[in-house]
Design an enzyme around this catalytic site. Structure first.
Site, short mmCIF file in Angstrom:
data_model
loop_
_atom_site.label_atom_id
_atom_site.label_comp_id
_atom_site.label_asym_id
_atom_site.label_seq_id
_atom_site.Cartn_x
_atom_site.Cartn_y
_atom_site.Cartn_z
N LYS A 1 7.05 0.83 8.83
CA LYS A 1 5.98 0.93 7.85
C LYS A 1 4.70 1.42 8.54
O LYS A 1 4.62 1.43 9.75
CB LYS A 1 5.72 -0.43 7.19
N GLY A 2 3.72 1.78 7.73
CA GLY A 2 2.43 2.18 8.29
C GLY A 2 2.11 3.64 8.11
O GLY A 2 1.10 4.11 8.62
N GLU B 1 -0.47 -5.33 6.02
CA GLU B 1 0.86 -5.45 5.38
C GLU B 1 1.70 -6.51 6.10
O GLU B 1 2.37 -7.33 5.46
CB GLU B 1 1.57 -4.11 5.40
N THR C 1 0.85 -1.20 0.00
CA THR C 1 0.00 0.00 0.00
C THR C 1 0.88 1.25 0.00
O THR C 1 1.94 1.25 0.63
CB THR C 1 -0.89 -0.01 1.27
N GLY C 2 0.41 2.28 -0.70
CA GLY C 2 1.14 3.55 -0.69
C GLY C 2 1.51 3.97 -2.10
O GLY C 2 1.19 3.27 -3.07
N SER C 3 2.19 5.10 -2.22
CA SER C 3 2.47 5.65 -3.55
C SER C 3 3.46 4.78 -4.33
O SER C 3 3.35 4.66 -5.55
CB SER C 3 2.98 7.08 -3.43
N THR C 4 4.43 4.16 -3.63
CA THR C 4 5.40 3.32 -4.35
C THR C 4 4.73 2.02 -4.78
O THR C 4 4.92 1.55 -5.91
CB THR C 4 6.63 3.03 -3.45
N GLY D 1 0.87 4.88 5.66
CA GLY D 1 -0.45 4.90 5.04
C GLY D 1 -1.51 4.22 5.90
O GLY D 1 -2.68 4.11 5.50
#
Ligand code: 5RP
Length: 220
Positions: free
Chosen positions: A94-95, A103, A28-31, A97
């Site tokens: 991480k997290g 995840e 999840t996220g932009s990458t 988002g």
């Protein structure tokens, strides 16, 4: 190359880890979004995917890529996801988002975890990026007090509810040296669903987008 172009370069390099006929986990996220959009170009190569958030599932489905529930998928060959920070052991924070729980579940169900990020995410010591912790709503204050005793400064992520109906505390001011032990300690606080340290199950491969292209690192 700007930061977003570096993220895209890392995502593109991760495509080489996709095996024909496999079921793969998607972060999840932009990458991760760059990876999803690039995966669309080779979508017939994969059998299906498992998504780590509702947002990623919707993006995959818009591209016509099959999304399975993890319970139907068994072990996954590959998990591809971004990170907010990585150290040289490929321990991650991480997290950012807010999708850390799913995840961590999908990463744990995958044979190989390829983390994709731009080069600014590589750090010597984790903790400059506030550590996200997903908490059960009724335990918010209890968990916050516990985190303050550990030397952190937890801030409730305003107006945010996770896909699991919980809250996020972003913990500022930490210097995380023994990431695996700290991850375990945080897991033991009643009311904590998941913390954003990925050290017990770190990434296997880190692909960093740099101005001169993608660079691949293994844990040192
Ligand atoms: C979401 C995450 C993301 O992987 C992390 O926040 C990095 O995001 P981006 O790729 O947008 O920089 O852990 O919960």
């Amino acid at each position: 190359m700007n930061q977003d172009q570096m993220k895209k370069a890392a995502a593109e390099a991760a495509l080489t880890y996709v095996e024909a006929g496999s079921i793969i986990g998607i972060g999840t996220g932009s990458t991760a979004n760059h990876f999803i959009d690039l995966l669309a170009g080779i979508k017939n190569k994969v059998d299906a995917t498992v998504a780590s958030s509702i947002a990623s599932a919707e993006r995959l489905q818009k591209h016509g890529i099959r999304v399975l529930d993890l319970n139907e998928a068994g072990q996954l060959s590959l998990y591809v996801d971004g990170a907010d920070e990585s150290n040289h052991h490929l321990h991650l924070v991480k997290g950012g988002g807010g999708a850390l729980t799913r995840e961590k579940i999908v990463a744990g169900a995958s044979k190989t975890f390829v983390c994709i990020a731009d080069e600014t995410k590589l750090v010597d010591t984790l903790g400059k990026f506030p550590l996200p912790i997903e908490v059960i709503p009724m335990a918010r204050e209890v968990v916050a007090r516990y985190l303050k005793n550990l030397g952190g400064n937890p801030i409730l992520r305003a107006g945010f509810t996770t896909d699991n109906g919980n809250l996020i505390l972003d913990v500022h001011g930490l210097h995380i040296r023994d990431a695996a032990n700290f991850e375990s300690e945080l897991n033991n606080i009643p009311g904590v669903v998941t913390n954003g340290i990925f050290a017990l199950r770190p990434a296997d491969i880190l692909i960093l987008g740099t101005p001169s292209g993608a660079k691949t690192l293994k844990a040192s």
